[in-house]
Design a protein around this motif. Structure first.
Motif, PDB file in Angstrom:
ATOM      1  N   TYR A  24      -1.913  -2.034   6.147  1.00  0.00           N
ATOM      2  CA  TYR A  24      -2.486  -1.824   7.477  1.00  0.00           C
ATOM      3  C   TYR A  24      -2.396  -3.116   8.308  1.00  0.00           C
ATOM      4  N   VAL A  25      -2.825  -4.218   7.704  1.00  0.00           N
ATOM      5  CA  VAL A  25      -2.812  -5.502   8.425  1.00  0.00           C
ATOM      6  C   VAL A  25      -1.389  -5.880   8.822  1.00  0.00           C
ATOM      7  N   ASN A  76      -4.960   0.008  16.292  1.00  0.00           N
ATOM      8  CA  ASN A  76      -5.349   1.425  16.319  1.00  0.00           C
ATOM      9  C   ASN A  76      -4.471   2.286  15.409  1.00  0.00           C
ATOM     10  N   LEU A  77      -3.847   1.632  14.428  1.00  0.00           N
ATOM     11  CA  LEU A  77      -2.962   2.344  13.517  1.00  0.00           C
ATOM     12  C   LEU A  77      -3.735   3.372  12.695  1.00  0.00           C
ATOM     13  N   ASN A  78      -3.175   4.564  12.557  1.00  0.00           N
ATOM     14  CA  ASN A  78      -3.719   5.526  11.589  1.00  0.00           C
ATOM     15  C   ASN A  78      -2.615   5.879  10.600  1.00  0.00           C
ATOM     16  N   TRP A 137     -14.236  -3.094  11.224  1.00  0.00           N
ATOM     17  CA  TRP A 137     -13.134  -3.686  10.465  1.00  0.00           C
ATOM     18  C   TRP A 137     -11.847  -3.755  11.275  1.00  0.00           C
ATOM     19  N   LYS A 138     -11.740  -2.998  12.345  1.00  0.00           N
ATOM     20  CA  LYS A 138     -10.602  -3.180  13.258  1.00  0.00           C
ATOM     21  C   LYS A 138     -10.612  -4.603  13.824  1.00  0.00           C
ATOM     22  N   ALA A 139     -11.804  -5.093  14.078  1.00  0.00           N
ATOM     23  CA  ALA A 139     -11.940  -6.435  14.647  1.00  0.00           C
ATOM     24  C   ALA A 139     -11.825  -7.523  13.590  1.00  0.00           C
ATOM     25  N   LYS A 183      -7.649  -9.171   9.850  1.00  0.00           N
ATOM     26  CA  LYS A 183      -6.470  -9.762  10.493  1.00  0.00           C
ATOM     27  C   LYS A 183      -5.479 -10.338   9.486  1.00  0.00           C
ATOM     28  N   SER A 184      -5.889 -10.501   8.236  1.00  0.00           N
ATOM     29  CA  SER A 184      -5.033 -11.122   7.227  1.00  0.00           C
ATOM     30  C   SER A 184      -5.337 -10.564   5.856  1.00  0.00           C
TER      31      SER A 184
END
Length: 452
Positions: A151-152, A162-164, A208-210, A213-214
């Motif tokens: 995902y990341v 906003n990936l699903n 967790w969207k915010a 990042k890594s």
């Protein structure tokens, strides 16, 4: 009850009920992950959702509501010695009571309590160590990391958070099965890292969207919210010693003619026992008391606040069921075991706020140690609830009858206000609320296993 002794001239007879195919019934239960126990096949064990969740994480937040009392899901054996027998046909029951109930009274012979207890423990251990397995739990741990790493990486590549993604998509990407991906994603969802807004589509929760990042962020999120390898290994070690028998899986346990001896077999193994009963056999409760065979904790289900509602909801198959339930409730103050009155809550049927005064009157008379409000779940044959209700279920959708946690809380708060029953524990994922009855305020509700 037809309980014959095993002799060479009179061997034990298997249960034969006109109109029922026992072998077909057993096969249907086995497909649902039951283990049928004993030669006569009237008993069963099954790992619950919470045990599976606990074996994936080892953490207390993936334990069931019985954690109130110090019961750890990894050491719990959910079982029944009376799988096909019950004298109720409750509208909320998840069993196939239309096609698989063998009746309101015991028929045929019985398997030995010692054999049942031994085999239940053996099968439960087999389910944990040969089917759930430490290997699968550790693989799931690694798979959760891989999913979130993907995902990341992909979010950064397309410059969007906003990936699903779907289960099949990820399964194909990692060359694994959808079942494994589903297990990993479901746990991430249960631990509030993922959301599942539509079938086979998952997104990160807003928090967790915010924060993701890594890869290091992923590692930190799983460490904080889910588990570690060390915790998974530790829970499998603890599971080697079962501590608790929950005699509540299906059927009415007090119909098993040797229920007292069955309880004693677990006691001999230093295990505590819970029994969940519909309370319509006060003579059995009296016998358990007189023979010192009461369980560690006795649950009596109170599905309604008055006789009329009781008959509409429980649909008893025997006479005087309501009166017998009230008689059982009157026994509770004198029992030396821990006692709980459970209200299996069905919205619009038995937790309307105008019913609270009737409940309070009954509960004040019974003076149980605890009152447990447990939300009805729409699953398996409970999907038949509207058909079972007949015309009473015509004006609502099935989903309307499943109370939310807030529905239960409002009902519990009204019991607290009108009856003085203090809310002492809650388990929102299970939609369960525990209130204090006669249990002393200065005494822990945890079970002392040294005295079991």
């Amino acid at each position: 009850m037809d309980v014959s002794q095993k002799t060479k001239k009179n061997p034990k007879k298997s249960i034969k009920i006109a109109g029922f195919d026992k072998d077909k019934l057993i096969q249907s239960y086995m497909k649902s992950n039951y283990r049928i126990i004993g030669p006569l096949k009237h008993s069963a064990v099954k790992p619950c959702h919470w045990q599976e969740q606990k074996m994936l994480t080892g953490r207390s937040n993936r334990n069931c509501y019985k954690g109130y009392f110090g019961i750890e899901s990894e050491g719990c054996i959910q079982n029944t010695p009376a799988l096909p027998f019950c004298n109720h046909q409750c509208v909320f029951c998840w069993r196939d009571i239309e096609n698989s109930s063998f009746g309101a009274e015991w028929k045929g012979d019985v398997d030995e309590p010692k054999l049942l207890a031994r085999e239940m423990i053996r099968h439960s251990q087999n389910l944990i160590f040969e089917h759930i397995t430490l290997k699968k739990s550790l693989e799931n741990f690694d798979l959760m990391h891989k999913i979130l790493y993907h995902y990341v990486d992909h979010s950064q590549k397309i410059n969007s958070n906003n990936l699903n993604f779907g289960e099949m998509e990820i399964a194909n990407l990692f060359s694994t099965t959808r079942a494994k991906i589903h297990r990993a994603m479901l746990l991430l969802k249960n631990c509030k890292i993922l959301l599942n807004p539509e079938d086979d589509k998952y997104v990160l929760t807003q928090k967790w969207k915010a924060d993701l990042k890594s890869h290091n962020d992923v590692d930190a999120a799983i460490l904080k919210e889910v588990t570690t390898k060390e915790e998974i290994i530790a829970v499998f070690e603890r599971a080697k010693t079962p501590k608790h028998a929950a005699i509540s899986l299906a059927g009415e346990p007090t119909l098993y003619p040797r229920i007292g001896e069955f309880i004693e077999e677990f006691r001999k193994r230093n295990m505590c026992t819970f029994i969940v009963s519909n309370g319509t056999h006060p003579s059995v409760i009296k016998k358990l008391y007189n023979e010192n065979h009461l369980p560690t904790q006795l649950y009596i289900t109170l599905p309604a606040s008055n006789r009329k509602s009781f008959h509409q909801i429980s649909r008893p198959m025997t006479k005087h069921a309501w009166e017998n339930l009230l008689e059982t409730l009157q026994l509770l103050p004198d029992l030396p075991c821990r006692t709980v009155v459970r209200i299996t809550a069905v919205k619009y049927l038995n937790i309307n706020l105008d019913m609270v005064p009737e409940y309070v009157k009954i509960l004040k008379g019974a003076t149980p140690n605890f009152i447990d409000i447990k939300g009805f779940t729409v699953e398996a044959h409970a999907l038949e609830l509207q058909n079972r209700l007949g015309h009473l279920g015509e004006n609502r959708e099935l989903r309307d009858y499943a109370p939310t946690y807030d529905d239960l809380l409002k009902f519990a708060q009204e019991l607290e206000r009108q009856g003085g029953f203090e809310i002492i524990e809650t388990h929102e994922p299970s939609r369960d609320i525990l209130l204090r009855g006669s249990w002393p305020k200065d005494k822990s509700i945890k079970i002392d296993f040294s005295k079991v």
